[in-house]
Write an enzyme that holds these catalytic residues in place. Structure first.
Site, PDB file in Angstrom:
ATOM      1  N   LYS A   1       1.092  -6.467   9.210  1.00 25.43           N
ATOM      2  CA  LYS A   1       1.833  -5.717   8.188  1.00 25.43           C
ATOM      3  C   LYS A   1       2.742  -6.654   7.367  1.00 25.43           C
ATOM      4  O   LYS A   1       2.958  -6.407   6.182  1.00 25.43           O
ATOM      5  CB  LYS A   1       2.644  -4.583   8.833  1.00 25.43           C
ATOM      6  CG  LYS A   1       1.787  -3.506   9.517  1.00 25.43           C
ATOM      7  CD  LYS A   1       0.971  -2.670   8.530  1.00 25.43           C
ATOM      8  CE  LYS A   1       0.295  -1.488   9.201  1.00 25.43           C
ATOM      9  NZ  LYS A   1      -0.491  -0.662   8.274  1.00 25.43           N
TER      10      LYS A   1
ATOM     11  N   SER B   1      -8.968  10.966   8.568  1.00 20.89           N
ATOM     12  CA  SER B   1      -9.420  11.887   9.621  1.00 20.89           C
ATOM     13  C   SER B   1      -8.276  12.363  10.500  1.00 20.89           C
ATOM     14  O   SER B   1      -8.427  13.299  11.269  1.00 20.89           O
ATOM     15  CB  SER B   1     -10.475  11.199  10.493  1.00 20.89           C
ATOM     16  OG  SER B   1      -9.888  10.074  11.138  1.00 20.89           O
TER      17      SER B   1
ATOM     18  N   TYR C   1       0.349  -6.677  15.376  1.00 20.45           N
ATOM     19  CA  TYR C   1       0.431  -5.524  14.450  1.00 20.45           C
ATOM     20  C   TYR C   1       1.461  -5.858  13.366  1.00 20.45           C
ATOM     21  O   TYR C   1       1.200  -5.740  12.168  1.00 20.45           O
ATOM     22  CB  TYR C   1       0.829  -4.262  15.225  1.00 20.45           C
ATOM     23  CG  TYR C   1       1.081  -3.070  14.319  1.00 20.45           C
ATOM     24  CD1 TYR C   1       0.025  -2.362  13.753  1.00 20.45           C
ATOM     25  CD2 TYR C   1       2.386  -2.672  14.012  1.00 20.45           C
ATOM     26  CE1 TYR C   1       0.255  -1.280  12.914  1.00 20.45           C
ATOM     27  CE2 TYR C   1       2.621  -1.590  13.173  1.00 20.45           C
ATOM     28  CZ  TYR C   1       1.558  -0.901  12.623  1.00 20.45           C
ATOM     29  OH  TYR C   1       1.791   0.170  11.781  1.00 20.45           O
TER      30      TYR C   1
ATOM     31  N   SER D   1       2.257   0.348   4.844  1.00 20.30           N
ATOM     32  CA  SER D   1       2.723  -0.748   5.692  1.00 20.30           C
ATOM     33  C   SER D   1       3.447  -0.139   6.883  1.00 20.30           C
ATOM     34  O   SER D   1       2.999   0.872   7.458  1.00 20.30           O
ATOM     35  CB  SER D   1       3.629  -1.653   4.844  1.00 20.30           C
ATOM     36  OG  SER D   1       4.183  -2.687   5.605  1.00 20.30           O
TER      37      SER D   1
END
Ligand SMILES: NC(=O)c1ccc[n+]([C@@H]2O[C@H](COP(=O)([O-])OP(=O)(O)OC[C@H]3O[C@@H](n4cnc5c(N)ncnc54)[C@H](OP(=O)(O)O)[C@@H]3O)[C@@H](O)[C@H]2O)c1
Length: 267
Positions: free
Chosen positions: A147, A13, A143, A129
């Site tokens: 990853k 989106s 975060y 990633s």
């Protein structure tokens, strides 16, 4: 029978996802993009509703595609959320939520797609990633951790899937100008000891994304990797992704940390 290759891109989106579905459609793929909200189809891209945090949503999305195409050639696990707060100021619930999207979300969608790829004896899974998956980023600890988890998972999976002719690739972008900033979380607790550092880091991350590179570069990389006959495991895109891991590899830890503090203007 349509002989176009079928690609599913999660998180289409906005940002990298939105740009790459458009590019892949131009390149002749049959493209399915996803969002948690309903969107109408545009420029050859069919949009489906998908929340990567929900098993039933993932199952239903993949089922809808298979009902139309009976195959999935490329899966781009792109949906992701940023998390910017100091580690100690992040509740376990917030930290788990980041992993639910960035790591378990990828696992959920991959698990739903793998049986069809194994049956086809072909497929390509492209996981988006981050340079944060190669370097522990202060102020984005969870975060980064999500990853890093994605990096290890993808590396292992690539070997396990070799016998079935299913390829795995990781795209590792630096900072790019997308809507990523808008979803930044607030700390769940604040400790005065972190007041200065928290604000400096937060605005530095916001600036890095706001002044980041052109996200088209990442979309072009995703399309290039999707088309590659013998794709590599890792692709770095953008300035930070090219240079920071190299510096980390050659500099002693204390010098790399000093450089990171300087770059973030930390006291
Ligand atoms: N921008 C950067 O500087 C940067 C750098 C390195 C890596 N990345 C990675 O690139 C990927 C895309 O980020 P972007 O920069 O393009 O960000 P973005 O513009 O914010 O797009 C994120 C996309 O993920 C979707 N999403 C978020 N949570 C979701 C969930 N639970 N289920 C399904 N979809 C979800 C959003 O869709 P809806 O909200 O419509 O559901 C949106 O389409 C992420 O994995 C991110 O970690 C970005």
């Amino acid at each position: 029978m349509n002989n176009k290759k079928v690609v599913l891109v999660t998180g289409a989106s906005s940002g990298f996802g939105q740009l790459s579905v458009q590019l892949l459609a131009q390149k002749g793929y049959l493209v399915f993009g996803t969002s948690r909200k309903e969107h109408s189809a545009s420029s050859g891209v069919e949009m489906l509703v998908l929340d990567v945090q929900s098993d039933s949503s993932v199952q239903s999305c993949v089922k809808q595609i298979l009902a139309q195409t009976n195959r999935i050639d490329v899966l781009v696990n792109n949906a992701g959320q940023i998390h910017a707060s100091m580690i100690e100021e992040t509740s376990l619930e917030q930290a788990k939520n980041v992993f639910e999207t960035n790591f378990w979300g990828v696992v959920r969608v991959t698990n739903a797609v793998l049986p069809i790829m194994r049956q086809q004896r072909s497929g390509h899974i492209i996981n988006v990633s981050s340079v944060g998956g190669l370097i522990g980023a202060p102020g984005q600890g969870f975060y980064s951790a999500s990853k890093f988890a994605l990096e290890g998972y993808s590396e292992a999976l690539s070997v396990e899937l070799d016998p079935f002719n299913i390829k795995i690739s990781l795209i590792e972008p630096g900072y790019f100008k997308t809507n990523f900033n808008s979803a930044m979380l607030q700390p769940s607790i604040t400790y005065p000891d972190y007041d200065t550092v928290r604000d400096v880091i937060r605005s530095s991350i916001q600036n890095a994304i706001a002044q980041g590179d052109d996200p088209e570069k990442v979309a072009r990389m995703i399309a290039f990797v999707a088309q590659s006959q013998s794709p590599r495991l890792r692709y770095r895109v953008g300035y930070e992704a090219q240079w920071l891991p190299r510096l980390k590899a050659i500099l002693p830890d204390h010098l790399f940390r000093l450089g990171a503090r300087k770059r973030l203007n930390l006291p």
